[in-house]
Scaffold this motif. Structure first.
Motif, PDB file in Angstrom:
ATOM      1  N   GLY A  84      42.813 -39.240 -60.866  1.00 44.29           N
ATOM      2  CA  GLY A  84      42.933 -40.825 -61.536  1.00 44.29           C
ATOM      3  C   GLY A  84      41.408 -41.386 -60.963  1.00 44.29           C
ATOM      4  N   VAL A  85      41.506 -42.609 -61.323  1.00 47.23           N
ATOM      5  CA  VAL A  85      40.132 -43.561 -61.113  1.00 47.23           C
ATOM      6  C   VAL A  85      41.015 -44.569 -60.000  1.00 47.23           C
ATOM      7  CG1 VAL A  85      38.512 -44.958 -61.901  1.00 47.23           C
ATOM      8  CG2 VAL A  85      39.082 -42.990 -63.181  1.00 47.23           C
ATOM      9  N   TYR A  86      40.342 -44.693 -58.895  1.00 51.46           N
ATOM     10  CA  TYR A  86      40.849 -45.604 -57.850  1.00 51.46           C
ATOM     11  C   TYR A  86      40.063 -46.932 -58.118  1.00 51.46           C
ATOM     12  CZ  TYR A  86      43.138 -47.018 -53.504  1.00 51.46           C
ATOM     13  OH  TYR A  86      44.151 -47.862 -52.830  1.00 51.46           O
ATOM     14  N   VAL A  87      40.789 -47.982 -58.454  1.00 47.48           N
ATOM     15  CA  VAL A  87      40.163 -49.342 -58.769  1.00 47.48           C
ATOM     16  C   VAL A  87      41.007 -50.467 -57.526  1.00 47.48           C
ATOM     17  CG1 VAL A  87      40.045 -51.023 -60.530  1.00 47.48           C
ATOM     18  CG2 VAL A  87      39.930 -48.771 -61.187  1.00 47.48           C
ATOM     19  N   ILE A  88      39.830 -51.048 -57.087  1.00 46.33           N
ATOM     20  CA  ILE A  88      40.297 -52.149 -56.317  1.00 46.33           C
ATOM     21  C   ILE A  88      40.263 -53.668 -56.871  1.00 46.33           C
ATOM     22  CG2 ILE A  88      39.797 -53.473 -53.899  1.00 46.33           C
ATOM     23  CD1 ILE A  88      38.853 -50.909 -52.934  1.00 46.33           C
TER      24      ILE A  88
END
Length: 200
Positions: free
Chosen positions: A153-157
């Protein structure tokens, strides 16, 4: 309160603009955690946990409504944390290390093609976002796993400010581990006080 959060949604929010900002470099030295937990800079007072949780729940609800307005097919099934229960939805799981999970088919959150799986963590502030916020080690570990294994996945804050008055998405941090490697994000203390370079 839920209605006020819904009314604050910006139907034409440009996520691309939030994602593509220039940032100042940051430089902090790791410190040990203070006895109050959460670590941080000298003079930084920790707010009560109950208040922090409430601000977090409100921020997540706002992000849920905002992403529903701008991301194709975004719905409550993408909201994974326990905060969803506060708004009448089925139980969630706070052990995941993120709040929302969404296949970013249009690349709106990540700017990437191939419909990456986005693991979205919301960080909320009652007033203006400052250049620091707290993360748990579990959240950082999940972000690190995403960085090392893009198939995961791609972690997005997603950072939300003024939750208590006029909420808005103030910042979008895609792959915080990569931002750390670039020198525009760093952290200190056992509970990860994350510092981000100011957007220019």
């Amino acid at each position: 309160m839920a209605r006020l959060l819904e009314e604050a949604v910006a139907p034409t929010l440009d996520l691309n603009r939030l994602r593509q900002v220039s940032r100042d470099p940051v430089s902090i030295k790791a410190r040990g955690s203070s006895s109050g937990g959460g670590g941080g800079s000298p003079g930084r007072r920790r707010v009560p946990d109950a208040y922090s949780k409430m601000i977090g729940w409100l921020g997540e609800y706002f992000v849920y409504q905002q992403l529903r307005a701008v991301c194709p097919d975004f719905d409550v099934t993408h909201w994974r944390s326990c905060a969803r229960e506060r708004f009448g939805y089925d139980p969630g799981d706070d052990a995941l290390g993120y709040d929302f999970e969404y296949p970013d088919v249009a690349g709106l959150l990540t700017g990437r093609s191939g419909a990456p799986r986005c693991l979205i963590e919301v960080k909320s502030a009652a007033q203006d976002c400052r250049d620091s916020f707290e993360m748990s080690m579990n959240e950082w570990d999940v972000a690190h796993r995403c960085h090392c294994d893009p198939d995961y996945g791609v972690y997005v804050i997603v950072r939300v400010d003024n939750v208590a008055s006029k909420p808005q998405i103030a910042d979008l941090l895609v792959d915080p581990v990569e931002l750390q490697r670039q020198g525009v994000l760093n952290y200190s203390s056992r509970n990860l006080l994350v510092v981000v370079g100011r957007a220019r």
